[in-house]
Design a protein around this motif. Sequence first.
Motif, mmCIF file in Angstrom:
data_model
loop_
_atom_site.group_PDB
_atom_site.id
_atom_site.type_symbol
_atom_site.label_atom_id
_atom_site.label_comp_id
_atom_site.label_asym_id
_atom_site.label_seq_id
_atom_site.Cartn_x
_atom_site.Cartn_y
_atom_site.Cartn_z
ATOM 1 N N LYS A 27 0.830 -1.199 0.000
ATOM 2 C CA LYS A 27 0.000 0.000 0.000
ATOM 3 C C LYS A 27 0.867 1.254 0.000
ATOM 4 O O LYS A 27 1.869 1.328 0.712
ATOM 5 N N VAL A 28 0.441 2.225 -0.813
ATOM 6 C CA VAL A 28 1.154 3.498 -0.909
ATOM 7 C C VAL A 28 0.125 4.625 -0.826
ATOM 8 O O VAL A 28 -0.960 4.533 -1.393
ATOM 9 N N GLY A 29 0.495 5.675 -0.121
ATOM 10 C CA GLY A 29 -0.317 6.886 -0.077
ATOM 11 C C GLY A 29 0.550 8.070 -0.450
ATOM 12 O O GLY A 29 1.767 8.055 -0.242
ATOM 13 N N ALA A 30 -0.067 9.079 -1.018
ATOM 14 C CA ALA A 30 0.656 10.305 -1.370
ATOM 15 C C ALA A 30 -0.243 11.486 -1.053
ATOM 16 O O ALA A 30 -1.473 11.387 -1.122
ATOM 17 N N ALA A 31 0.374 12.585 -0.690
ATOM 18 C CA ALA A 31 -0.371 13.825 -0.450
ATOM 19 C C ALA A 31 0.417 14.978 -1.030
ATOM 20 O O ALA A 31 1.637 15.051 -0.891
ATOM 21 N N ILE A 32 -0.297 15.851 -1.707
ATOM 22 C CA ILE A 32 0.276 17.019 -2.376
ATOM 23 C C ILE A 32 -0.238 18.282 -1.708
ATOM 24 O O ILE A 32 -1.424 18.388 -1.420
ATOM 25 N N ARG A 70 -2.979 23.579 -10.238
ATOM 26 C CA ARG A 70 -2.033 23.141 -11.272
ATOM 27 C C ARG A 70 -0.573 23.123 -10.827
ATOM 28 O O ARG A 70 0.283 22.710 -11.584
ATOM 29 N N ARG A 71 -0.253 23.566 -9.598
ATOM 30 C CA ARG A 71 1.142 23.620 -9.166
ATOM 31 C C ARG A 71 1.330 22.847 -7.870
ATOM 32 O O ARG A 71 0.615 23.058 -6.894
ATOM 33 N N ILE A 72 2.322 21.965 -7.865
ATOM 34 C CA ILE A 72 2.700 21.223 -6.664
ATOM 35 C C ILE A 72 3.758 22.027 -5.923
ATOM 36 O O ILE A 72 4.790 22.377 -6.487
ATOM 37 N N VAL A 73 3.502 22.292 -4.645
ATOM 38 C CA VAL A 73 4.478 22.972 -3.793
ATOM 39 C C VAL A 73 5.380 21.945 -3.121
ATOM 40 O O VAL A 73 6.594 22.128 -3.033
ATOM 41 N N GLU A 74 4.777 20.865 -2.633
ATOM 42 C CA GLU A 74 5.540 19.757 -2.052
ATOM 43 C C GLU A 74 4.659 18.522 -2.030
ATOM 44 O O GLU A 74 3.438 18.609 -2.131
ATOM 45 N N ILE A 75 5.314 17.385 -1.895
ATOM 46 C CA ILE A 75 4.595 16.110 -1.935
ATOM 47 C C ILE A 75 5.197 15.148 -0.919
ATOM 48 O O ILE A 75 6.403 15.183 -0.658
ATOM 49 N N VAL A 76 4.335 14.331 -0.332
ATOM 50 C CA VAL A 76 4.749 13.270 0.590
ATOM 51 C C VAL A 76 4.328 11.937 -0.010
ATOM 52 O O VAL A 76 3.219 11.815 -0.538
ATOM 53 N N VAL A 77 5.205 10.945 0.086
ATOM 54 C CA VAL A 77 4.897 9.580 -0.332
ATOM 55 C C VAL A 77 5.134 8.679 0.874
ATOM 56 O O VAL A 77 6.199 8.739 1.500
ATOM 57 N N VAL A 78 4.132 7.841 1.197
ATOM 58 C CA VAL A 78 4.233 6.893 2.301
ATOM 59 C C VAL A 78 4.087 5.491 1.740
ATOM 60 O O VAL A 78 3.049 5.144 1.183
ATOM 61 N N GLY A 79 5.125 4.697 1.878
ATOM 62 C CA GLY A 79 5.105 3.305 1.438
ATOM 63 C C GLY A 79 5.931 2.460 2.379
ATOM 64 O O GLY A 79 6.917 2.934 2.935
ATOM 65 N N CYS A 88 10.454 4.477 -0.387
ATOM 66 C CA CYS A 88 9.492 4.262 -1.465
ATOM 67 C C CYS A 88 9.362 5.577 -2.237
ATOM 68 O O CYS A 88 8.435 6.357 -2.007
ATOM 69 N N THR A 89 10.314 5.814 -3.122
ATOM 70 C CA THR A 89 10.287 7.033 -3.927
ATOM 71 C C THR A 89 9.350 6.852 -5.114
ATOM 72 O O THR A 89 9.043 5.723 -5.499
ATOM 73 N N PRO A 90 8.877 7.945 -5.713
ATOM 74 C CA PRO A 90 7.993 7.825 -6.880
ATOM 75 C C PRO A 90 8.665 7.044 -8.012
ATOM 76 O O PRO A 90 9.871 7.173 -8.246
ATOM 77 N N CYS A 91 7.867 6.248 -8.733
ATOM 78 C CA CYS A 91 8.386 5.524 -9.888
ATOM 79 C C CYS A 91 8.770 6.531 -10.981
ATOM 80 O O CYS A 91 8.463 7.717 -10.889
ATOM 81 N N PRO A 107 10.093 19.835 -3.298
ATOM 82 C CA PRO A 107 10.502 18.825 -2.312
ATOM 83 C C PRO A 107 9.572 17.610 -2.333
ATOM 84 O O PRO A 107 8.354 17.743 -2.430
ATOM 85 N N ILE A 108 10.182 16.433 -2.246
ATOM 86 C CA ILE A 108 9.465 15.165 -2.174
ATOM 87 C C ILE A 108 9.949 14.485 -0.897
ATOM 88 O O ILE A 108 11.117 14.118 -0.779
ATOM 89 N N HIS A 109 9.031 14.351 0.060
ATOM 90 C CA HIS A 109 9.349 13.792 1.368
ATOM 91 C C HIS A 109 8.903 12.339 1.398
ATOM 92 O O HIS A 109 7.764 12.031 1.067
ATOM 93 N N ILE A 110 9.804 11.454 1.816
ATOM 94 C CA ILE A 110 9.550 10.021 1.806
ATOM 95 C C ILE A 110 9.414 9.511 3.247
ATOM 96 O O ILE A 110 10.254 9.812 4.095
ATOM 97 N N TYR A 111 8.354 8.745 3.476
ATOM 98 C CA TYR A 111 8.058 8.171 4.786
ATOM 99 C C TYR A 111 7.768 6.683 4.629
ATOM 100 O O TYR A 111 7.370 6.246 3.556
ATOM 101 N N ASP A 112 7.931 5.924 5.721
ATOM 102 C CA ASP A 112 7.261 4.634 5.807
ATOM 103 C C ASP A 112 6.043 4.883 6.698
ATOM 104 O O ASP A 112 5.813 6.017 7.128
#
Length: 137
Positions: A27-32, A70-79, A88-91, A107-112
Amino acid sequence: MTSPVPDLFTAALAARDRAHAPYSRFKVGAAIRSESGAIYAGCNVENAAYPQGQCAESTAMGLMVASGDRRIVEIVVVGGEAGSGLLCTPCGGCRQRIREFGAPDTPIHIYDAGGYLRSFTLDQLLPFSFGPDNLGF
């Protein structure tokens, strides 16, 4: 480590919990956070015809665009499970999609599932990228 964006982590973790991942069970979640300050969260959605699934980042970007941002300021990915330490970085496809709505310094912040692991800029994950500016936009 302390989360640099606890509100995005909370949104991405909640989306991750709703993922449809019966095949991989990953399972993966992302928030922008968009330029307007709104938060858009998405999860991965698998399909029995494997190439037809979609990534959490793509789901979140689709929601963002459908909502008018239309613009991403930052994003988090949880995997990965809590304490896994798995990055779990973006593919590759999602990195290019993020480039469409972000910038090299996004910025792309990576979490488990347990918390913060590491942050990258899009340029670190997708160096020498091709984006809207290459087409004069």
